[in-house]
Scaffold this motif. Structure first.
Motif, PDB file in Angstrom:
ATOM      1  N   HIS A   1      -4.742 -10.483  -3.967  1.00  0.00           N
ATOM      2  CA  HIS A   1      -4.491 -10.280  -5.396  1.00  0.00           C
ATOM      3  C   HIS A   1      -5.729 -10.731  -6.154  1.00  0.00           C
ATOM      4  N   ALA A   2      -6.338  -9.794  -6.902  1.00  0.00           N
ATOM      5  CA  ALA A   2      -7.562 -10.089  -7.649  1.00  0.00           C
ATOM      6  C   ALA A   2      -7.437  -9.469  -9.031  1.00  0.00           C
ATOM      7  N   GLY A   3      -7.210 -10.303 -10.039  1.00  0.00           N
ATOM      8  CA  GLY A   3      -7.021  -9.776 -11.385  1.00  0.00           C
ATOM      9  C   GLY A   3      -5.812  -8.863 -11.431  1.00  0.00           C
ATOM     10  N   GLU A   4      -6.033  -7.609 -11.837  1.00  0.00           N
ATOM     11  CA  GLU A   4      -4.941  -6.635 -11.889  1.00  0.00           C
ATOM     12  C   GLU A   4      -4.816  -5.836 -10.596  1.00  0.00           C
ATOM     13  N   LEU A   5      -5.636  -6.165  -9.611  1.00  0.00           N
ATOM     14  CA  LEU A   5      -5.648  -5.416  -8.355  1.00  0.00           C
ATOM     15  C   LEU A   5      -4.823  -6.121  -7.288  1.00  0.00           C
ATOM     16  N   ASP A   6      -3.976  -5.350  -6.626  1.00  0.00           N
ATOM     17  CA  ASP A   6      -3.276  -5.806  -5.428  1.00  0.00           C
ATOM     18  C   ASP A   6      -3.626  -4.842  -4.307  1.00  0.00           C
TER      19      ASP A   6
ATOM     20  N   ASP B   1     -12.455  -5.901 -13.331  1.00  0.00           N
ATOM     21  CA  ASP B   1     -13.062  -6.502 -14.518  1.00  0.00           C
ATOM     22  C   ASP B   1     -13.639  -7.850 -14.088  1.00  0.00           C
ATOM     23  N   TYR B   2     -14.875  -7.819 -13.619  1.00  0.00           N
ATOM     24  CA  TYR B   2     -15.477  -9.028 -13.057  1.00  0.00           C
ATOM     25  C   TYR B   2     -15.583 -10.159 -14.081  1.00  0.00           C
ATOM     26  N   ASP B   3     -15.768  -9.807 -15.354  1.00  0.00           N
ATOM     27  CA  ASP B   3     -15.925 -10.846 -16.375  1.00  0.00           C
ATOM     28  C   ASP B   3     -14.704 -11.757 -16.449  1.00  0.00           C
ATOM     29  N   ASN B   4     -13.540 -11.193 -16.185  1.00  0.00           N
ATOM     30  CA  ASN B   4     -12.302 -11.968 -16.281  1.00  0.00           C
ATOM     31  C   ASN B   4     -11.715 -12.327 -14.920  1.00  0.00           C
ATOM     32  N   LEU B   5     -12.482 -12.097 -13.871  1.00  0.00           N
ATOM     33  CA  LEU B   5     -12.001 -12.424 -12.530  1.00  0.00           C
ATOM     34  C   LEU B   5     -12.297 -13.888 -12.232  1.00  0.00           C
ATOM     35  N   ARG B   6     -11.263 -14.684 -12.199  1.00  0.00           N
ATOM     36  CA  ARG B   6     -11.433 -16.123 -11.990  1.00  0.00           C
ATOM     37  C   ARG B   6     -11.086 -16.572 -10.574  1.00  0.00           C
ATOM     38  N   ALA B   7     -10.196 -15.824  -9.907  1.00  0.00           N
ATOM     39  CA  ALA B   7      -9.737 -16.278  -8.592  1.00  0.00           C
ATOM     40  C   ALA B   7      -9.209 -15.105  -7.778  1.00  0.00           C
ATOM     41  N   LEU B   8      -9.197 -15.305  -6.472  1.00  0.00           N
ATOM     42  CA  LEU B   8      -8.572 -14.377  -5.532  1.00  0.00           C
ATOM     43  C   LEU B   8      -7.456 -15.123  -4.818  1.00  0.00           C
ATOM     44  N   GLN B   9      -6.283 -14.507  -4.742  1.00  0.00           N
ATOM     45  CA  GLN B   9      -5.182 -15.090  -3.978  1.00  0.00           C
ATOM     46  C   GLN B   9      -4.981 -14.263  -2.712  1.00  0.00           C
ATOM     47  N   LEU B  10      -5.058 -14.929  -1.576  1.00  0.00           N
ATOM     48  CA  LEU B  10      -4.855 -14.268  -0.293  1.00  0.00           C
ATOM     49  C   LEU B  10      -3.591 -14.817   0.347  1.00  0.00           C
TER      50      LEU B  10
END
Length: 224
Positions: free
Chosen positions: A98-103, A127-136
């Protein structure tokens, strides 16, 4: 005084074999072994650094099972009980990201290794500017689950936008000087792997035009 009798090497060998056989305790007729699962867990090893400084990160995912092993004799009497710990790679299995609005879903290799790359096709529209974290996360058939969060550093977020443009924007209308600039700029951003990949791709694409390839190589050398 009792005389000292030296032990025969054959006697020592026989004794060792007998002790070894007793220690192994193979299952004989009428005996049976029961294995009971005590615990089941998954582990995502993403390294020591919680913050991504580069677009790539290699992760190793393993599955752990703890069993209680009971050995029963012919009369179902317990003669031995031990615990057995098993660790296996999470090989060729799905990893939810899960990365921002992407799953999306990635897959490990046969050794349980996942190579994450934020400049892969799956992620370039983020949207890299607002990408703060990745959940795996990974989930086993019995519902056992593990999660891990990777933070995306501010400096990396700034590099990702420019890197996507350098790597993916059309090269057809550009001169070889612009090709060389892209390769060089990726290296300046600290994205050495992407720089080398772009350089190798362009050399391969110009293999049918020796003069164009030579011009590109010269342009690269002039920027070194």
């Amino acid at each position: 005084m009792k005389p000292h009798i030296a032990a025969s090497p054959w006697l020592l060998l026989l004794t060792g074999l007998l002790l070894g056989a007793c220690a192994q305790q193979p299952v004989t007729d009428g005996e049976r072994v029961e294995r009971q699962l005590l615990s089941h867990s998954l582990l995502i090893d993403a390294g020591d650094q919680p913050v991504l400084a580069l677009p790539q990160r290699t992760l190793r995912i393993t599955e752990q099972r703890l069993y209680q092993v009971s050995r029963l004799d012919a009369r179902d009497q317990l003669i031995d009980q031990t615990q057995e710990y098993q660790t296996l790679p999470w090989g060729n299995r799905a990893v939810a990201v899960h990365a921002g609005e992407l799953d999306t879903e990635l897959h490990t290799d046969q050794d349980g290794i996942l190579r994450l790359n934020l400049l892969h096709d799956d992620f370039i529209n983020l949207d890299y500017d607002n990408l703060r974290a990745l959940q795996l996360s990974v989930t086993a058939e019995d519902g056992t689950r593990a999660e891990h969060t990777l933070l995306v550093g501010r400096e990396l977020r700034g590099k990702l936008h420019e890197a996507v443009s350098l790597i993916y924007h059309s090269l057809e209308q550009d001169e070889v000087d612009e090709w060389a600039r892209r390769v060089h700029r990726l290296a300046e951003l600290g994205l050495q792997e992407e720089s080398e990949q772009l350089e190798n791709m362009l050399i391969l694409l110009t293999s049918g035009d020796p003069q164009l390839q030579a011009d590109f190589i010269q342009a690269l050398e002039e920027r070194e």
